[in-house]
Design a protein around this motif. Structure first.
Motif, short mmCIF file in Angstrom:
data_model
loop_
_atom_site.label_atom_id
_atom_site.label_comp_id
_atom_site.label_asym_id
_atom_site.label_seq_id
_atom_site.Cartn_x
_atom_site.Cartn_y
_atom_site.Cartn_z
N UNK A 1 -1.52 -0.18 -11.05
CA UNK A 1 -2.69 -0.76 -11.31
C UNK A 1 -2.87 -0.34 -12.86
N UNK A 2 -3.34 -1.62 -13.66
CA UNK A 2 -3.67 -1.47 -14.86
C UNK A 2 -4.97 -0.47 -15.41
N UNK A 3 -5.87 -0.44 -14.22
CA UNK A 3 -7.12 0.28 -14.51
C UNK A 3 -6.75 1.53 -13.93
N UNK A 4 -5.77 2.02 -13.44
CA UNK A 4 -5.72 3.37 -12.70
C UNK A 4 -6.39 3.58 -11.55
N UNK A 5 -6.82 2.27 -10.98
CA UNK A 5 -7.63 2.66 -9.73
C UNK A 5 -6.46 2.80 -8.44
N UNK A 6 -7.13 3.01 -7.36
CA UNK A 6 -6.50 3.29 -6.25
C UNK A 6 -5.66 1.95 -5.61
N UNK A 7 -4.19 2.24 -4.92
CA UNK A 7 -3.63 1.18 -4.49
C UNK A 7 -2.72 1.78 -3.47
N UNK A 8 -2.12 0.87 -2.70
CA UNK A 8 -1.16 1.32 -1.73
C UNK A 8 0.14 0.41 -1.56
N UNK A 9 1.25 0.66 -1.32
CA UNK A 9 2.35 0.08 -1.45
C UNK A 9 3.09 0.13 0.09
N UNK A 10 3.45 -0.83 0.99
CA UNK A 10 4.30 -0.66 2.10
C UNK A 10 5.24 -1.81 2.09
#
Length: 66
Positions: free
Chosen positions: A31-40
């Motif tokens: 994320x460009x913001x450094x926010x949380x993300x998940x990938x599966x």
């Protein structure tokens, strides 16, 4: 798609609506913001009978030698 082919479905879910960016390794997406993300990922095989999700926890009859 034809029987024998596979497809990888790889969604990324983020906590914001800001864009993503690819790191210098040209592979890693963050994320460009450094926010949380998940990938599966789910891998789907195309068979004569239809689609089979290979990454499913349930094993279909006849799959994987059963």
């Amino acid at each position: 798609m034809s029987p024998g082919m596979t497809l990888a479905i790889e969604p990324m879910v983020k906590t914001d609506d800001l864009p993503t960016r690819v790191r210098d390794d040209r592979w890693t997406v963050v994320t460009a913001s450094g926010g949380l993300s998940v990938h599966f990922e789910h891998t789907v095989a195309v068979t004569e009978e239809g689609a089979e999700v290979l990454t499913s926890k349930e094993v279909s009859p006849g799959a994987r030698g059963n």
